[in-house]
Design a protein around this motif. Structure first.
Motif, PDB file in Angstrom:
ATOM      1  N   PRO A 126       0.834  -1.218   0.000  1.00 21.67           N
ATOM      2  CA  PRO A 126       0.000   0.000   0.000  1.00 21.67           C
ATOM      3  C   PRO A 126       0.863   1.260   0.000  1.00 21.67           C
ATOM      4  CG  PRO A 126      -0.087  -1.149   2.122  1.00 21.67           C
ATOM      5  CD  PRO A 126       0.599  -2.063   1.169  1.00 21.67           C
ATOM      6  N   ASN A 127       1.967   1.222   0.726  1.00 25.28           N
ATOM      7  CA  ASN A 127       2.822   2.398   0.833  1.00 25.28           C
ATOM      8  C   ASN A 127       4.167   2.121   0.152  1.00 25.28           C
ATOM      9  OD1 ASN A 127       4.447   4.491   1.548  1.00 25.28           O
ATOM     10  ND2 ASN A 127       3.878   4.456   3.729  1.00 25.28           N
ATOM     11  N   PRO A 128       4.502   2.866  -0.914  1.00 25.24           N
ATOM     12  CA  PRO A 128       5.754   2.589  -1.619  1.00 25.24           C
ATOM     13  C   PRO A 128       6.997   2.817  -0.755  1.00 25.24           C
ATOM     14  CG  PRO A 128       4.717   4.600  -2.434  1.00 25.24           C
ATOM     15  CD  PRO A 128       3.730   3.957  -1.533  1.00 25.24           C
ATOM     16  N   ALA A 129       6.883   3.625   0.273  1.00 19.44           N
ATOM     17  CA  ALA A 129       8.032   3.826   1.164  1.00 19.44           C
ATOM     18  C   ALA A 129       8.407   2.516   1.842  1.00 19.44           C
ATOM     19  CB  ALA A 129       7.716   4.892   2.209  1.00 19.44           C
ATOM     20  N   HIS A 130       7.417   1.641   1.953  1.00 21.66           N
ATOM     21  CA  HIS A 130       7.696   0.341   2.574  1.00 21.66           C
ATOM     22  C   HIS A 130       8.690  -0.470   1.753  1.00 21.66           C
ATOM     23  CE1 HIS A 130       3.929   0.128   5.367  1.00 21.66           C
ATOM     24  NE2 HIS A 130       4.592   1.290   5.445  1.00 21.66           N
ATOM     25  N   VAL A 131       8.671  -0.267   0.461  1.00 15.09           N
ATOM     26  CA  VAL A 131       9.610  -0.997  -0.387  1.00 15.09           C
ATOM     27  C   VAL A 131      11.040  -0.586  -0.041  1.00 15.09           C
ATOM     28  CG1 VAL A 131      10.458  -1.286  -2.735  1.00 15.09           C
ATOM     29  CG2 VAL A 131       8.010  -1.386  -2.262  1.00 15.09           C
ATOM     30  N   ASP A 132      11.272   0.708   0.088  1.00 18.14           N
ATOM     31  CA  ASP A 132      12.591   1.155   0.504  1.00 18.14           C
ATOM     32  C   ASP A 132      12.951   0.573   1.865  1.00 18.14           C
ATOM     33  OD1 ASP A 132      13.584   2.722  -1.585  1.00 18.14           O
ATOM     34  OD2 ASP A 132      12.265   4.379  -1.057  1.00 18.14           O
ATOM     35  N   PHE A 133      11.943   0.517   2.700  1.00 17.04           N
ATOM     36  CA  PHE A 133      12.184  -0.032   4.028  1.00 17.04           C
ATOM     37  C   PHE A 133      12.685  -1.471   3.930  1.00 17.04           C
ATOM     38  CE2 PHE A 133      10.997  -1.654   8.216  1.00 17.04           C
ATOM     39  CZ  PHE A 133      11.466  -0.637   9.032  1.00 17.04           C
ATOM     40  N   VAL A 134      12.082  -2.218   3.053  1.00 21.88           N
ATOM     41  CA  VAL A 134      12.510  -3.605   2.843  1.00 21.88           C
ATOM     42  C   VAL A 134      13.954  -3.644   2.346  1.00 21.88           C
ATOM     43  CG1 VAL A 134      12.168  -5.682   1.460  1.00 21.88           C
ATOM     44  CG2 VAL A 134      10.189  -4.450   2.387  1.00 21.88           C
ATOM     45  N   VAL A 175      18.410 -14.658  11.715  1.00 19.80           N
ATOM     46  CA  VAL A 175      17.942 -14.109  10.447  1.00 19.80           C
ATOM     47  C   VAL A 175      16.448 -14.391  10.279  1.00 19.80           C
ATOM     48  CG1 VAL A 175      18.059 -14.390   7.947  1.00 19.80           C
ATOM     49  CG2 VAL A 175      20.170 -14.180   9.284  1.00 19.80           C
ATOM     50  N   THR A 176      16.057 -15.608  10.564  1.00 19.26           N
ATOM     51  CA  THR A 176      14.638 -15.969  10.462  1.00 19.26           C
ATOM     52  C   THR A 176      13.780 -15.091  11.371  1.00 19.26           C
ATOM     53  OG1 THR A 176      15.356 -18.244  10.128  1.00 19.26           O
ATOM     54  CG2 THR A 176      13.008 -17.889  10.585  1.00 19.26           C
ATOM     55  N   GLN A 177      14.258 -14.935  12.564  1.00 17.62           N
ATOM     56  CA  GLN A 177      13.533 -14.113  13.545  1.00 17.62           C
ATOM     57  C   GLN A 177      13.324 -12.692  13.019  1.00 17.62           C
ATOM     58  OE1 GLN A 177      15.845 -12.410  16.584  1.00 17.62           O
ATOM     59  NE2 GLN A 177      14.398 -12.988  18.239  1.00 17.62           N
ATOM     60  N   GLN A 178      14.421 -12.079  12.551  1.00 22.64           N
ATOM     61  CA  GLN A 178      14.347 -10.707  12.064  1.00 22.64           C
ATOM     62  C   GLN A 178      13.446 -10.616  10.840  1.00 22.64           C
ATOM     63  OE1 GLN A 178      15.795  -7.795  13.400  1.00 22.64           O
ATOM     64  NE2 GLN A 178      15.939  -9.213  15.134  1.00 22.64           N
ATOM     65  N   THR A 179      13.563 -11.604   9.998  1.00 24.39           N
ATOM     66  CA  THR A 179      12.755 -11.628   8.788  1.00 24.39           C
ATOM     67  C   THR A 179      11.272 -11.692   9.126  1.00 24.39           C
ATOM     68  OG1 THR A 179      14.516 -12.678   7.534  1.00 24.39           O
ATOM     69  CG2 THR A 179      12.268 -12.971   6.729  1.00 24.39           C
ATOM     70  N   GLU A 180      10.944 -12.587  10.020  1.00 27.14           N
ATOM     71  CA  GLU A 180       9.546 -12.723  10.422  1.00 27.14           C
ATOM     72  C   GLU A 180       9.045 -11.426  11.041  1.00 27.14           C
ATOM     73  OE1 GLU A 180       7.513 -14.993   9.615  1.00 27.14           O
ATOM     74  OE2 GLU A 180       9.106 -16.164   8.643  1.00 27.14           O
ATOM     75  N   LEU A 181       9.931 -10.821  11.773  1.00 26.19           N
ATOM     76  CA  LEU A 181       9.561  -9.556  12.407  1.00 26.19           C
ATOM     77  C   LEU A 181       9.216  -8.507  11.342  1.00 26.19           C
ATOM     78  CD1 LEU A 181       9.240  -7.930  14.934  1.00 26.19           C
ATOM     79  CD2 LEU A 181      11.728  -7.657  15.045  1.00 26.19           C
ATOM     80  N   LEU A 182      10.066  -8.430  10.333  1.00 23.57           N
ATOM     81  CA  LEU A 182       9.795  -7.481   9.255  1.00 23.57           C
ATOM     82  C   LEU A 182       8.445  -7.741   8.611  1.00 23.57           C
ATOM     83  CD1 LEU A 182      10.924  -5.252   7.225  1.00 23.57           C
ATOM     84  CD2 LEU A 182      11.391  -7.208   5.727  1.00 23.57           C
ATOM     85  N   ILE A 183       8.217  -9.011   8.296  1.00 25.37           N
ATOM     86  CA  ILE A 183       6.965  -9.368   7.633  1.00 25.37           C
ATOM     87  C   ILE A 183       5.777  -9.029   8.514  1.00 25.37           C
ATOM     88  CG2 ILE A 183       5.601 -11.293   6.737  1.00 25.37           C
ATOM     89  CD1 ILE A 183       8.280 -12.605   5.930  1.00 25.37           C
ATOM     90  N   ALA A 184       5.899  -9.376   9.775  1.00 25.96           N
ATOM     91  CA  ALA A 184       4.795  -9.100  10.701  1.00 25.96           C
ATOM     92  C   ALA A 184       4.510  -7.602  10.772  1.00 25.96           C
ATOM     93  CB  ALA A 184       5.138  -9.634  12.088  1.00 25.96           C
ATOM     94  N   LEU A 185       5.585  -6.817  10.905  1.00 31.59           N
ATOM     95  CA  LEU A 185       5.413  -5.369  11.035  1.00 31.59           C
ATOM     96  C   LEU A 185       4.758  -4.773   9.794  1.00 31.59           C
ATOM     97  CD1 LEU A 185       8.764  -4.266  12.741  1.00 31.59           C
ATOM     98  CD2 LEU A 185       6.469  -4.353  13.758  1.00 31.59           C
ATOM     99  N   LEU A 186       5.269  -5.165   8.652  1.00 30.32           N
ATOM    100  CA  LEU A 186       4.745  -4.576   7.420  1.00 30.32           C
ATOM    101  C   LEU A 186       3.335  -5.075   7.112  1.00 30.32           C
ATOM    102  CD1 LEU A 186       7.764  -4.419   4.959  1.00 30.32           C
ATOM    103  CD2 LEU A 186       6.747  -2.610   6.356  1.00 30.32           C
ATOM    104  N   ASP A 187       3.094  -6.309   7.481  1.00 26.55           N
ATOM    105  CA  ASP A 187       1.796  -6.899   7.171  1.00 26.55           C
ATOM    106  C   ASP A 187       0.704  -6.245   8.014  1.00 26.55           C
ATOM    107  OD1 ASP A 187       0.404  -8.538   5.583  1.00 26.55           O
ATOM    108  OD2 ASP A 187       0.659 -10.342   6.825  1.00 26.55           O
TER     109      ASP A 187
END
Lengths: 188, 188, 188, 188
Positions: D143-151, D174-186
Motif C-alpha cells: 500500500p505504501n511505496p516507502a515500505h519498499v525502501d524499508f525492505v 535471520v529468520t527471527q528478524q525476517t519474520e519480524l519485518l513481515i509481521a510489522l509490514l503486514d
DNA sequence: TATGAATGAGTATTCATTCAT
DNA sequence: CATGAATGAATACTCATTCAT
C-alpha cells in the motif's frame, strides 16, 4: 625446393620492411607485436619466418651488409672529372637518403646490441665497410684514398645532422654542404 | 632532522652518470634495475629522484642542451691562424671523444623517442645547435660560416665511423682525417 | 610515566583521525604516505607511533570497540513513551551519521582483513555488539528484545543506502524511513 | 586458424568469478596475481581480457547493474496476500544471500574507488537502484511505496550484520528478524 | 601455413618499512 | 622525537615466445 624459394623470398621481403620499423622505433623499444602489425601479419606468422626478435636484427644487418651498394655501381655512369664523379655519388646517396639514414640507425642499434651481448666484432660488418670503401675508391679515382674515407665521414655526419632536424631549410642546407665538400675535394 | 642531502645536486650527479649507461645499452634496452645498479643505488632511490624512465631521458637531454660546450670556450686559448684555431677545437673534441659519442647516441635515442611520442621538435634541442654553431662561429672566425657546419658534420661523421669500429689503427685514422679536414679548410 | 601519557594521548589523537582516512580510501588502497600526509606528519613519525599499517587498523578497530556508544547514554535524556526514546536514539544516530558510516566502512575492511589473515573472530568485536545491544535494550525498554536488533539492522541498512547515494532528496528520504521505523515499532 | 574462443563470452565468465574474489579480499588488497590464480589463468591471460585492474572493477559493477534482479521476477510466483509476497521476496533474497553480500561489498569498494577518482556518480548505479525499486514495487504491491525502501534497507542491514558474524545462531536470528519485518509490514 | 590466445618471466613502478641525521 | 631519504620486495602491467586450432 620450390617451396623453399617462396618461403625464403617472403622472408626477405619481410626483412626489408623491418628496416624502416627498427629505424623508427629502435630495436630495444619496438615490440614483436608492433613489428608484426607493421608488416601486416600476425605474431605467429612472424615467428614462422624468424625464430626470435634478435634474429631479425641479425639477419637484417647481415642482409644489408651483403647487399652493399653494389646496385649503385651497376648503374653509375662514368664521368671524366673528379668533381662530376663525386657529384654523381653524392646525388645517388641523397636520392636514397632515407634508406641510408635507416641503415645508420640500424648500425647504431646493432652496435649497442653487440656490445650488450659481448659478441666480438662481426666479420661481415667489417667486410661491408671494406667493400664500400674499395668500390668508392675504384669509382671515384681520387688522388688521395684518404679522401674517400673523408667522403664517407661526411655522408654519415650529414645523415646525423638531418636527424637532429634543421627543419624547413634542410634541403638547401644539404645542398650547400654537399657543394662545399665537392669544392674542397676538387680543389685539393 | 632529515638526512641531509642536496636533492637537486645529487639528482644532477645521477643524471650525468646516466649518459654512459644510456649510450652503452640504448634507452629502449636498458632496464631501470640496470640503471639503478649502474648508479649504485636501489630502484626505490632512483624513483626518488626521477619520476619515470622517460623523464630520465628527457632531463638528461635537456641538461646536456643547457650545458652545451661552454666549458670549452672558458679555457680555449686564442690563436692567430685559422688552422690553429681549428686544430684547437678538434683537439678538444677528440679529448672528450667518449663524451661526444655518448651524446650522439643519446640524440639518436631521443630522436626515436620523440617520434614515437609524437612530440613536436623540442625547442631546447634547436637552441642547443644554434648556440653551438654560434659559439664556433665566434671562435673559429672562418671566412665562410658554412664551413662551421661542415666541421660539425665532420665531427659527427667521425664519431659514427668510430662506432663501426675500425679497431686497431683507429687513432691513426682519426688523426689522418682530422688533418685532412684542417688542410682542406685552411687552404680554402 | 608522564611522557607515556603524552605519547599515548597523541597516538589516540592520530588514531581517531585515521578513521576518516580509512573510510574514504579503504584499508587496502590507502598508503602509509597518504595516511601520514592526511595526519600532517612524516612517515617516520607515523612509524614512531604505530609499528605497522596493519596495527593501525587493529588498534583503530579495538579502540572503536572499547569506546562503544557509551557517550550516548551519558547524555541521553529518559523519555516516557517508547516512540520518544526510539526517536532520541535515532536522532543521536543521525547526528553522528558520518561517524557511524565511517565505522561501518571500517568494519567491512576489518572483516576482509581478518578473513585474509585467517584470524579467528576477534573477541572485542563480539563484545562490542553485545554491549551495544545490551545498552540499547536497557535504554529503549522495548517489549520485544528482537526489536532492538531490528533497529540495529535498520540503522546499518540506512548507512549503506546512503553510501549508494540517493543524492538530492536524501535527507527527506532518511526522515521518511526513520519515521516509518518508529511508527511500525510503536504500533507493534 | 586461430584458437577458437568466444572472447566476449569468456570475458563475462571471468568477470562473474571476480565478484567472489573482490568481495573476499577487497579491491585494494587483492593482487592481479591472486585474481589470475583465483580464475585459474595466467596474468597474461587476465590482461588479454581486461586492460587493467581498475577496469575489472568497473566492468564488474556495470555488469551487475545491468543484470539486476530480473532473474527473480522471471520465476517468482504471484501470491494473494501481501505477507506471502513479502516472504517470497525475502526467501529468494536469503537463498542468494552470498551473492547479495558479495554485491554489497563490491558497492562499497566501488564507492571508495569512485570517490578516490573523483568520478561523478555513475549513472548505471542510479538506474540499478531505480529499477530494483520499481520491480519490487510492481511485485509486492504494498500500500505504501516507502515500505519498499524499508525492505531494501532491512535487507542491506541484514547482510551487514551477518558480516559482523553472529556466528552459531545466525540462521535462527535471520529468520527471527525476517519474520519480524513481515509481521510489522503486514500489520501496517 | 597462418592465427591470435595463452603463458610466465621480466619490466616499470609503488610502497611498507628502516635508519642516518 | 621527527624527518624524509633509502631500501628492495611486491605490484600492476608488458612482451617475447609457444601452441592449439
Amino acid at each position: 625446393m620450390p617451396k623453399i624459394v617462396d618461403h625464403d623470398r617472403y622472408r626477405k621481403e619481410l626483412l626489408n620492411q623491418c628496416l624502416a620499423l627498427f629505424a623508427a622505433q629502435g630495436y630495444g623499444s619496438i615490440t614483436m607485436r608492433q613489428i608484426a602489425q607493421g608488416l601486416g601479419v600476425s605474431t605467429g606468422t612472424l615467428y614462422h619466418y624468424f625464430p626470435s626478435k634478435e634474429s631479425i636484427l641479425e639477419q637484417l644487418v647481415q642482409d644489408l651488409c651483403e647487399q652493399g651498394i653494389t646496385d649503385f655501381f651497376a648503374q653509375a655512369p662514368p664521368a671524366e672529372r673528379v668533381g662530376d664523379r663525386l657529384r654523381i655519388v653524392i646525388e645517388f646517396f641523397l636520392a636514397h637518403y632515407r634508406f641510408y639514414q635507416q641503415q645508420l640507425l640500424l648500425w647504431v642499434d646493432f652496435h649497442q646490441h653487440s656490445q650488450r651481448k659481448g659478441t666480438e666484432r662481426q666479420a661481415f660488418l667489417q667486410r661491408f665497410w671494406q667493400r664500400t670503401h674499395a668500390q668508392l675508391v675504384a669509382y671515384l679515382q681520387l688522388p688521395n684514398p684518404a679522401h674517400v674515407d673523408f667522403v664517407l665521414v661526411f655522408m654519415d655526419g650529414l645523415l646525423l645532422q638531418c636527424l637532429y632536424e634543421r627543419g624547413e631549410a634542410e634541403a638547401d642546407w644539404v645542398t650547400q654542404q654537399t657543394e662545399l665538400l665537392i669544392a674542397l675535394l676538387d680543389s685539393a
